[in-house]
Structures are given as C-alpha cells and as structure tokens.
Scaffold this active site. Structure first.
Site, short mmCIF file in Angstrom:
data_model
loop_
_atom_site.label_atom_id
_atom_site.label_comp_id
_atom_site.label_asym_id
_atom_site.label_seq_id
_atom_site.Cartn_x
_atom_site.Cartn_y
_atom_site.Cartn_z
CG HIS A 95 1.90 -2.79 5.74
ND1 HIS A 95 2.05 -3.88 4.91
CD2 HIS A 95 2.55 -3.09 6.89
CE1 HIS A 95 2.78 -4.79 5.55
NE2 HIS A 95 3.08 -4.34 6.75
CB SER A 145 11.70 -11.17 9.90
OG SER A 145 11.01 -11.66 8.75
CE LYS A 178 1.87 -7.94 8.28
NZ LYS A 178 2.96 -8.39 7.43
N GLY A 196 7.71 -10.97 6.73
CA GLY A 196 7.15 -12.32 6.73
C GLY A 196 8.07 -13.37 6.11
CG ASN A 236 0.18 -4.88 10.63
OD1 ASN A 236 -1.03 -5.14 10.68
ND2 ASN A 236 0.81 -4.64 9.49
CD GLU A 273 6.57 -2.85 8.21
OE1 GLU A 273 6.52 -3.43 9.30
OE2 GLU A 273 5.69 -2.96 7.34
CD GLU A 324 1.42 -7.41 4.28
OE1 GLU A 324 0.46 -7.18 5.03
OE2 GLU A 324 2.46 -7.99 4.67
#
Ligand code: 13P
Length: 252
Positions: free
Chosen positions: A97, A210, A13, A175, A11, A169, A99
């Site tokens: 996701h 991660s 992003k 991250g 991904n 996730e 985010e």
C-alpha cells in the site's frame, strides 16, 4: 458489459474501535443485502480475529490483513507473520500500500519477499501500485507502475498467479476526495493487464483512491476495473453497503 466477479475491499487502515465495529455489523445486518459481489474487509491487525468471528456469524464478508512481514517467525518485534495469518484462516493480505511505501519506506524488493511468502502460504495477495502526482505530471505513470510490477512480482511462481490481485491506487487520489476519472483508471488498468505474464485475463485488478457510492458505477463500467479498494467510504456501513450493491448490479 457485465462482469463475472466484482470485489469490494474495505481497507480500514488504523481506524475503528470495538464499539464502531459492532455498530458497523449491526447496521450491515439490518440492511439484509443480497451480496452477489465479494465483500472483503481488512481491519487493523489487532481486530482481525474479532472480525473473523463476527463475519463468520453474519456470513459473506471475508477478512484480511493490511500488511505482513517478509519472514514467517523469529525476532521481529511488532511484525505480522504471514504464516500466522494463514494459521488463523485469514483469506487475504494487502501488500505494498502506498502508505507502507511512503511512510514506512517499503521498497519493491522488500515487497517482493512479502508477496512471495504470503502466496506460498495460500493467502490471496492484493499487491498495490500507483504513482504520485509529481510522477504523473512528469509523464512517468507507466514507467513507475511497470517498475513496481516487475520488481514487486519478480519470480512469481506461475501456479500461484491465481491468488494474486493488483490494486491500482494513484497516490494523489488516496484520501484526497480527488478520484481518477474512470478513463484515467481504465488506461492504467489496461496497461497493468498487458504487463501480466500469467493469468492476465483472469487477474482481478482493483481501483483505489476516493472511491465513493457516487463514483463507483462509472469505474465499474470499465472493462479492466474488477472492483475497488476503498478507504474512507468503507468505514460507514451505509456507504460500504451501497458500494457492494453497485458491485452486485455490475455483475452478470
Ligand atoms: P480512500 O478511499 O480513503 O481514498 O483510501 C483509498 C485507499 O488507500 C484504500 O487502500
């Protein structure tokens, strides 16, 4: 235990310029890897067609989208049509996701519309679930995940379940460099599988948060972890390749 199929999904992003993209594929092609696993990349929407062309010439990498709209067409300025994605031959789309959930406030009910519409066009859907640190620490991990699955996958037609994949996730691992241990991930993956009503055994469940070349092997050694959804480490050809190579080794 060796697996039948392992997916490594990058991904990207909102990253990568055209120069970086061409560098990535030049480095990938130099590496001449034997790709046994499925290697997928979801670039920014503006780069999907470019990547599809490059991936077509270099072979083996499939290209998808990071998001799509809950409508096929109409007055939705700035949105990405799932019909349009299918029309240009995109293979998969990531939906839900963390985010999208946290920064753009996307709720399970909206995500459910996106999932059903994308699947109806034959797109493969990677539906993301995961708890925040606060939710984990207050013992709500399983109820949060169950709710995300129940509402986000409501009314899923049984015949389309084969195109559904789940990505677990944990928000606190994205991250942050703080990956869930393989045991923590496996516990949630097994729970997710137990909640799937159709195609439970066959459904691909990816771990994300991660993931790096130095922790992928222990994750893939777990029974219910069928691959990874990778952010940062998928941007560098060397790391992406190392992940694909571990994934290929984990296969029969
Ligand atoms: P990182 O691998 O950078 O933690 O990102 C994970 C992710 O969000 C993939 O969708």
């Amino acid at each position: 235990m060796k697996k039948r199929e392992v997916h490594i999904v990058g991904n990207w992003k909102m990253n990568q310029t055209l120069v970086e993209i061409s560098q990535f594929f030049i480095e990938m092609s130099k590496m001449k890897m034997e790709l046994k696993c499925k290697a997928w990349i979801a670039p920014q929407a503006i780069h999907i067609s470019i990547l599809k062309e490059i991936a077509f010439t270099t072979g083996s990498i499939q290209i998808g989208a990071q998001n799509c709209c809950e409508h096929d067409s109409g007055a939705y300025t700035g949105e990405i049509s799932p019909l349009g994605l299918a029309d240009i031959g995109v293979e998969f789309v990531i939906i839900g996701h963390s985010e999208r959930r946290t920064i753009y406030g996307e709720q399970n009910s909206l995500l459910n519309k996106k999932v059903l519409l994308a699947l109806s066009h034959g797109l493969k859907v990677i539906y993301c679930v995961g708890e925040t640190l606060e939710e984990r620490e207050s013992g709500q991990t399983f109820s949060i995940i169950e709710n995300q699955l129940d509402l986000g996958l409501k009314n899923l037609p049984a015949e389309q379940a084969k195109n559904l994949m789940i990505a677990y996730e944990p928000v606190w691992a994205i991250g942050t460099g703080k990956t869930a241990t393989a045991e923590q991930a496996e516990e949630v993956h097994a729970f997710i599988r137990s909640k799937l009503t159709t195609q439970a055994e066959q459904t691909i469940i990816l771990y994300g948060g991660s993931v790096k070349p130095d922790n992928i092997d222990s994750l893939l050694a777990k029974e219910n972890i069928d691959g990874a959804l990778v952010g940062g480490a998928s941007l560098k050809a060397q790391d992406f390749r190392a992940l694909c190579s571990s994934a290929s080794t984990a296969m029969m």
